[in-house]
Design a protein around this motif. Structure first.
Motif, PDB file in Angstrom:
ATOM      1  N   VAL A  71       0.842  -1.203   0.000  1.00 32.94           N
ATOM      2  CA  VAL A  71       0.000   0.000   0.000  1.00 32.94           C
ATOM      3  C   VAL A  71       0.876   1.253   0.000  1.00 32.94           C
ATOM      4  O   VAL A  71       0.598   2.222  -0.719  1.00 32.94           O
ATOM      5  CB  VAL A  71      -0.963  -0.023   1.217  1.00 32.94           C
ATOM      6  CG1 VAL A  71      -1.628   1.330   1.420  1.00 32.94           C
ATOM      7  CG2 VAL A  71      -2.008  -1.103   1.026  1.00 32.94           C
ATOM      8  N   TRP A  72       1.934   1.275   0.803  1.00 29.64           N
ATOM      9  CA  TRP A  72       2.826   2.429   0.851  1.00 29.64           C
ATOM     10  C   TRP A  72       3.449   2.688  -0.514  1.00 29.64           C
ATOM     11  O   TRP A  72       3.470   3.828  -0.986  1.00 29.64           O
ATOM     12  CB  TRP A  72       3.916   2.195   1.905  1.00 29.64           C
ATOM     13  CG  TRP A  72       4.916   3.317   1.968  1.00 29.64           C
ATOM     14  CD1 TRP A  72       6.067   3.442   1.258  1.00 29.64           C
ATOM     15  CD2 TRP A  72       4.827   4.484   2.764  1.00 29.64           C
ATOM     16  NE1 TRP A  72       6.724   4.592   1.565  1.00 29.64           N
ATOM     17  CE2 TRP A  72       5.961   5.277   2.508  1.00 29.64           C
ATOM     18  CE3 TRP A  72       3.896   4.960   3.685  1.00 29.64           C
ATOM     19  CZ2 TRP A  72       6.193   6.495   3.116  1.00 29.64           C
ATOM     20  CZ3 TRP A  72       4.136   6.167   4.292  1.00 29.64           C
ATOM     21  CH2 TRP A  72       5.276   6.920   4.009  1.00 29.64           C
ATOM     22  N   ASN A  73       3.958   1.644  -1.128  1.00 34.32           N
ATOM     23  CA  ASN A  73       4.682   1.814  -2.392  1.00 34.32           C
ATOM     24  C   ASN A  73       3.758   2.017  -3.591  1.00 34.32           C
ATOM     25  O   ASN A  73       4.238   2.284  -4.698  1.00 34.32           O
ATOM     26  CB  ASN A  73       5.616   0.637  -2.636  1.00 34.32           C
ATOM     27  CG  ASN A  73       6.815   0.685  -1.739  1.00 34.32           C
ATOM     28  OD1 ASN A  73       7.537   1.671  -1.703  1.00 34.32           O
ATOM     29  ND2 ASN A  73       7.009  -0.375  -0.966  1.00 34.32           N
ATOM     30  N   VAL A  74       2.462   1.876  -3.416  1.00 33.64           N
ATOM     31  CA  VAL A  74       1.523   2.145  -4.505  1.00 33.64           C
ATOM     32  C   VAL A  74       0.859   3.506  -4.325  1.00 33.64           C
ATOM     33  O   VAL A  74       0.638   4.240  -5.296  1.00 33.64           O
ATOM     34  CB  VAL A  74       0.452   1.014  -4.580  1.00 33.64           C
ATOM     35  CG1 VAL A  74      -0.690   1.383  -5.496  1.00 33.64           C
ATOM     36  CG2 VAL A  74       1.096  -0.267  -5.038  1.00 33.64           C
ATOM     37  N   SER A  75       0.560   3.877  -3.087  1.00 31.88           N
ATOM     38  CA  SER A  75      -0.292   5.058  -2.860  1.00 31.88           C
ATOM     39  C   SER A  75       0.462   6.358  -2.565  1.00 31.88           C
ATOM     40  O   SER A  75      -0.089   7.430  -2.775  1.00 31.88           O
ATOM     41  CB  SER A  75      -1.273   4.774  -1.728  1.00 31.88           C
ATOM     42  OG  SER A  75      -0.558   4.545  -0.529  1.00 31.88           O
ATOM     43  N   VAL A  76       1.670   6.309  -2.069  1.00 29.85           N
ATOM     44  CA  VAL A  76       2.369   7.555  -1.720  1.00 29.85           C
ATOM     45  C   VAL A  76       2.992   8.178  -2.968  1.00 29.85           C
ATOM     46  O   VAL A  76       3.160   7.510  -3.988  1.00 29.85           O
ATOM     47  CB  VAL A  76       3.452   7.310  -0.638  1.00 29.85           C
ATOM     48  CG1 VAL A  76       2.828   6.830   0.637  1.00 29.85           C
ATOM     49  CG2 VAL A  76       4.526   6.401  -1.125  1.00 29.85           C
ATOM     50  N   ASP A  78       5.742   9.564  -5.675  1.00 24.90           N
ATOM     51  CA  ASP A  78       6.900   8.847  -6.230  1.00 24.90           C
ATOM     52  C   ASP A  78       8.187   9.077  -5.439  1.00 24.90           C
ATOM     53  O   ASP A  78       9.000   8.163  -5.299  1.00 24.90           O
ATOM     54  CB  ASP A  78       7.135   9.267  -7.693  1.00 24.90           C
ATOM     55  CG  ASP A  78       6.101   8.667  -8.626  1.00 24.90           C
ATOM     56  OD1 ASP A  78       5.429   7.708  -8.193  1.00 24.90           O
ATOM     57  OD2 ASP A  78       5.975   9.153  -9.765  1.00 24.90           O
ATOM     58  N   ARG A  81       8.445   6.670  -2.364  1.00 23.68           N
ATOM     59  CA  ARG A  81       8.435   5.214  -2.590  1.00 23.68           C
ATOM     60  C   ARG A  81       9.864   4.674  -2.552  1.00 23.68           C
ATOM     61  O   ARG A  81      10.778   5.252  -3.120  1.00 23.68           O
ATOM     62  CB  ARG A  81       7.806   4.879  -3.946  1.00 23.68           C
ATOM     63  CG  ARG A  81       6.358   5.214  -4.005  1.00 23.68           C
ATOM     64  CD  ARG A  81       5.798   4.875  -5.367  1.00 23.68           C
ATOM     65  NE  ARG A  81       4.434   5.378  -5.457  1.00 23.68           N
ATOM     66  CZ  ARG A  81       3.717   5.344  -6.543  1.00 23.68           C
ATOM     67  NH1 ARG A  81       4.229   4.838  -7.654  1.00 23.68           N
ATOM     68  NH2 ARG A  81       2.502   5.812  -6.525  1.00 23.68           N
ATOM     69  N   TYR A  85       6.662  -0.824  -8.398  1.00 23.69           N
ATOM     70  CA  TYR A  85       5.696  -1.878  -8.662  1.00 23.69           C
ATOM     71  C   TYR A  85       6.200  -3.318  -8.690  1.00 23.69           C
ATOM     72  O   TYR A  85       5.619  -4.144  -7.999  1.00 23.69           O
ATOM     73  CB  TYR A  85       4.916  -1.604  -9.949  1.00 23.69           C
ATOM     74  CG  TYR A  85       4.168  -2.820 -10.423  1.00 23.69           C
ATOM     75  CD1 TYR A  85       3.137  -3.353  -9.665  1.00 23.69           C
ATOM     76  CD2 TYR A  85       4.530  -3.469 -11.588  1.00 23.69           C
ATOM     77  CE1 TYR A  85       2.477  -4.483 -10.069  1.00 23.69           C
ATOM     78  CE2 TYR A  85       3.862  -4.598 -11.997  1.00 23.69           C
ATOM     79  CZ  TYR A  85       2.844  -5.097 -11.243  1.00 23.69           C
ATOM     80  OH  TYR A  85       2.194  -6.213 -11.642  1.00 23.69           O
TER      81      TYR A  85
END
Length: 196
Positions: A71-76, A78, A81, A85
């Protein structure tokens, strides 16, 4: 010849200077380059870790961490991160965790196997002692039964006394005055048949 004598003297002097190895004393420990560790402490630690890895708590925590990671690496944004992906860093961390978990679990299983072997050996020895005790008691009971076969029992004594009582009652009932001995014999005090 003088050179040989001097050479022998020099060799003897070198032998005197070298310390003698004594077998009655412990050897001096050499410095080690690898770190030392207590195998028992390491084994206990590995068992604790293996127990934790086998609980539902570990699975819940691992699931929460993975979900938070994704969730962190998709929603925050760029720039915040740290694993994009395909989540290569997450895959590396999970592989690292698995590569340490497997040997720790195997170490814990080996320690448990060793404890099981010791317990099994103790149980086997206890069973052997129990069997030996049971066989001894069985032999003793058999010897007592054989010995009791030759002893007058209470029931046998009762039946003999009841027979004597009947005989006395029959004699009194007849009342014909003839004298009959309950214990026939020659009048001597002893008997030629030994008592049991």
């Amino acid at each position: 010849m003088a050179e040989r004598t001097q050479e022998r003297d020099r060799e003897r002097e070198r032998e005197r200077q070298l310390p003698r190895i004594r077998l009655d004393q412990p050897r001096v420990r050499r410095p080690r380059f690898l770190p030392e560790y207590d195998p028992e402490a390491f084994g206990r630690l590995s068992e604790r870790i293996a127990r934790f890895l086998g609980t539902g708590r570990f699975i819940v925590w691992m699931t929460v961490i993975i979900i938070a990671w994704v969730v962190w690496n998709v929603s925050v944004p760029d720039h915040l991160r740290f694993d994009t992906y395909p989540f290569i860093f997450l895959t590396l961390m999970l592989s690292l965790q698995a590569s340490y978990a497997a040997p720790l679990i195997l170490l814990a299983q080996n320690r448990q196997d060793d404890r099981d072997k010791v317990n099994l050996e103790q149980d086997r020895k206890q069973n052997e002692r129990s069997i030996a005790d049971t066989e001894y008691l069985t032999r003793e009971i058999a010897a007592l039964r054989m010995g009791l076969g030759e002893v007058a029992t209470r029931d046998w004594m009762r039946s003999e006394l009841q027979d004597l009582l009947k005989e006395l009652e029959d004699r009194n009932a007849r009342g014909n005055g003839e004298r009959r001995d309950l214990f026939p014999g020659d009048g001597s005090r002893g008997s030629d048949v030994p008592d049991r």
